[in-house]
Design an enzyme around this catalytic site. Structure first.
Site, PDB file in Angstrom:
ATOM      1  N   GLY A  83      18.459  61.523  39.859  1.00  0.00           N
ATOM      2  CA  GLY A  83      18.694  60.205  40.437  1.00  0.00           C
ATOM      3  C   GLY A  83      19.827  60.267  41.428  1.00  0.00           C
ATOM      4  CB  THR A  84      20.445  61.820  43.959  1.00  0.00           C
ATOM      5  OG1 THR A  84      21.383  62.403  43.094  1.00  0.00           O
ATOM      6  CG2 THR A  84      20.758  62.232  45.361  1.00  0.00           C
ATOM      7  CB  THR A  85      20.925  57.684  47.726  1.00  0.00           C
ATOM      8  OG1 THR A  85      20.318  56.806  46.794  1.00  0.00           O
ATOM      9  CG2 THR A  85      20.360  57.417  49.097  1.00  0.00           C
ATOM     10  CE  LYS A 116      24.866  62.240  43.114  1.00  0.00           C
ATOM     11  NZ  LYS A 116      23.969  61.092  43.100  1.00  0.00           N
TER      12      LYS A 116
END
Lengths: 303, 246, 205
Positions: A83-85, A116
């Site tokens: 789960g990431t942008t 990240k």
């Protein structure tokens, strides 16, 4: 056995000194040979040896089946951070990289302050989406290979070459459960360039990418406002805007925005280390004359 | 069987002579004595490595950094003997040094780097049944001076084909090695500055070299204690030192 | 959460399908009687189903409203919070083999003497098992996260304003760790004389 086991993911000390490219082992063999070799390795040593690495295996014959049943029986053990942008795009002054900072385990927010963007070395950056450990390990591994290349050849490898190293590793381990979706970017003699690489061994050179659960939302903002001839300031603002929008819509993204700029002159800069997306949201909404609570046009009703 | 002559014992690398010698190793050590001179000096401010670059013909291009190479950014290596053999050892050291950084996120100590080189150097012979990798069939005919700075400060090591490695304050190897050692012994003291050491290296090279010392036939590198970074000295810098030599 | 002559419910205002936020001003707490509040949490599409169900609890001739009215007509008085809480349990169990995927929370005050009120605080699973300890109850995606902080901050017999502080901070703390909750929060503070509703400013990610 000629392969020494140091209890670490080490031991290419025993691998042929001249093999840099990690895809030599598999691609030249028949599938049956690989399976045979795999079973043999499992049967005798309990290790999976490839390109000089020793990865410990579970006792038993069917490794993939084992991982699958592990996933059913102990989901928490095998559900790695997801789960990431993350987004990155090329523009006239190089490549801009913008990421959120949330790590979730299921619905639980394990951190809102993750890094990240992996600072691979002083001219390469990689973003992190999917398994944090898979991204970190292999991107650091590429960093090491780049350094060895530099020592051997007296010049830095190109971004194309470095990204190919990572893609080759992904091809070698394809189907074995690695999880990685990375935007691999850096700056060499030809300027900055941007690649998307994932665990299917996809490697695409491109202008604009957004990766992760919030990626679709980021694309919305990005595609609307992107121009190649943006200034650095415009690019930074677009990155911030896209990440903020994505973190608002996507519950698995959030925390802070980090912005990196890869210049066309062989290095990268950290532009913003941590801007709270929540503060940004209120700021953006108030600029529009909204409260930021999302109740515009709704009756103020409590019961 | 005819015994007692060394000719029969110097064929294989896995056979001792009755006197307890492995001749091939000793021959390999001899090979170093044909090599060009390499010198290392340790001071509190850092370590200096200097090499002589032999140019057999005026038509040959003076190659850059052939005998004085980087292992990692805190560690350099000078060599004397068969340069091809050295390249295998140096490559091994580089891979080990990077591997150490990968696993531990710290620089590999100079002693460990030297040990890694020596491990490979002694790992020669016929190999084992069933192993895929074939080791070097003979000893590596090269000696290395490995210099660098780690948590224990500036350090200088020397390896040889027997896998032995020793730590030195100052060391010279190669054809002019013995002469150079005598020369250095007279001038070396433990409180030398780095500049003095650089000068001593050059002065020593000048005295042992057959050819006239010039900026294109010698090379020096240093690793400073404070920066822990390997720096290669420019030709101008070398020229400046040469002009001050006696 | 219960206090001295007061109870409170705190809730976030997010509605979502899985990871995607749909609404950030969603109502989850409803007034049942003048002395009883009901908050309901559920997940994804079930929340929408629940919303309709809940709206009908209060506004239309739903099962709960029907039961409340019938009780009032028969008995000639409003249903006490304690009684209502038990009615919810049996009503949920009516759907034992096709339950609503919800976990309601009830907070109410029942008069037990002159100026003395007994708090009613309870929660349920989806088929009507009623759980109550008189102090605080939690429900929803952030339930596990709420336990620790509530157990730390909660003290018996808090006055209304203190209760507001405790329940607000507890909720905000859990919102910081639950990715599926947040995007605004409301605190409903019920005393014998009034019901106060306050909005909290929260993170928006």
């Amino acid at each position: 056995m000629d392969n020494e086991n140091f209890g670490l993911a080490k031991s290419f000390s025993s691998a042929p000194v001249l093999s840099i490219s990690p895809h030599t082992n598999f691609s030249q063999k028949e599938q049956t040979d690989i399976e045979h070799e795999l079973n043999e390795q499992v049967g005798t040593t309990g290790e999976y040896v490839s390109e000089g690495f020793c990865f410990k295996l579970a006792p038993g014959q069917d490794q993939i089946g084992f991982m699958r049943s592990l996933k059913e029986k102990a989901p928490k053990l095998t559900d790695f951070a997801k789960g990431t942008t993350t987004l990155a795009f090329e523009f006239q002054e190089g490549v801009l990289v913008a990421v959120d900072a949330r790590a979730t385990m299921g619905a639980f927010i394990s951190s809102n302050n993750v890094r990240k963007v992996i600072e691979i070395n002083d001219f390469l950056l990689g973003t992190m989406a999917g398994g944090a450990a898979d991204c970190m390990f292999w991107e650091k591994y590429v960093a090491m290979q780049c350094r060895v290349y530099e020592l051997r050849n007296g010049e830095k490898p190109s971004v194309a070459m470095a990204s190919m190293m990572l893609a080759s590793i992904m091809r070698q381990y394809r189907g074995q459960g690695l999880s990685m979706g990375t935007m691999f970017t850096g700056s060499d003699k030809t300027g900055a360039s941007l690649y998307y690489i994932d665990n299917d061994a996809t490697r695409v050179k491109g202008r604009l990418f957004a990766v992760g659960s919030g990626g679709t939302f980021a694309y919305g903002v990005l595609d609307t406002n992107y121009r190649y001839d943006m200034s650095l300031d415009e690019a930074v603002n677009l990155g911030i805007r896209a990440i903020t929008s994505a973190t608002f819509k996507d519950s698995a993204s959030g925390g802070v925005v980090r912005i990196y700029h890869v210049t066309n002159h062989g290095k990268w800069n950290l532009i913003h280390d941590a801007i709270d997306v929540s503060e940004l949201h209120y700021q953006f909404e108030q600029n529009k004359g909204h409260t930021g609570r999302g109740n515009e046009g709704k009756p103020n009703k409590y019961l | 069987m005819w015994m007692g002559s060394k000719e029969h014992y110097d064929r294989g690398v896995n056979t001792f002579s009755p006197e307890g010698r492995i001749y091939q190793i000793e021959y390999a050590i001899e090979a170093i004595k044909f090599g060009s001179t390499a010198i290392g000096i340790r001071t509190n401010e850092g370590v200096v490595l200097g090499v002589e670059k032999k140019l057999p013909s005026k038509l040959m291009e003076p190659a850059k950094s052939e005998k004085l190479v980087e292992i990692d950014r805190h560690c350099g290596c000078a060599m004397s003997g068969i340069v091809g053999d050295a390249r295998i050892l140096v490559d091994h050291a580089r891979v080990e040094a990077q591997n150490h950084r990968f696993n531990y996120a710290e620089a590999m100590s100079i002693e460990q780097i030297t040990e890694a080189v020596s491990d490979l150097a002694i790992n020669f012979g016929e190999g084992y049944e069933g192993t895929k990798r074939k080791p070097m069939a003979r000893p590596y005919g090269v000696a290395l001076l490995i210099a660098g700075v780690d948590d224990n400060g500036p350090q200088l090591y020397q390896t040889d084909p027997s896998g032995t490695f020793l730590q030195w304050q100052a060391r010279a190897i190669g054809s002019g090695g013995d002469t150079a050692m005598t020369y250095i012994k007279e001038s070396y003291h433990s409180n030398m500055t780095l500049a003095e050491a650089e000068k001593l290296v050059m002065q020593t090279l000048k005295s042992v070299m057959e050819e006239k010392i010039q900026s294109d036939n010698v090379e020096i590198s240093i690793v400073r204690t404070d920066t822990k970074r390997l720096e290669t000295r420019t030709q101008e810098y070398v020229n400046n030192i040469i002009s001050t030599l006696a | 959460m219960s206090g001295h002559n007061c109870v409170a419910i705190a809730t976030d205002t997010r509605l979502s399908t899985q990871l995607m936020t749909i609404d950030t001003s969603f109502q989850r707490v409803f007034k049942v009687t003048d002395s009883c509040l009901m908050g309901v949490s559920g997940l994804g599409t079930d929340v929408q189903t629940l919303q309709l169900t809940l709206r009908s609890f209060y506004f239309s001739n739903s099962l709960m409203k029907f039961k409340l009215n019938l009780y009032r007509l028969k008995e000639g008085r409003d249903m006490k919070a304690d009684v209502f809480s038990k009615l919810v349990a049996t009503s949920l169990y009516e759907h034992r083999f096709g339950p609503y995927f919800v976990s309601p929370v009830i907070a109410g005050l029942d008069k037990v003497g002159e100026n003395e009120y007994s708090p009613v605080i309870c929660t349920y699973d989806s088929i009507g098992y009623r759980e109550h300890n008189g102090q605080f109850e939690v429900a929803g995606t952030g339930a596990e996260l709420l336990y620790g902080v509530c157990e730390t901050f909660y003290k018996p017999n808090l006055e209304p304003e203190q209760l507001f502080e405790v329940i607000s901070n507890s909720l905000l703390s859990a919102l910081d760790r639950d990715s599926l909750s947040g995007w605004g929060a409301k605190v409903y503070l019920l005393t014998p004389t009034e019901l106060t509703v306050r909005s909290l400013k929260t993170r928006q990610d």
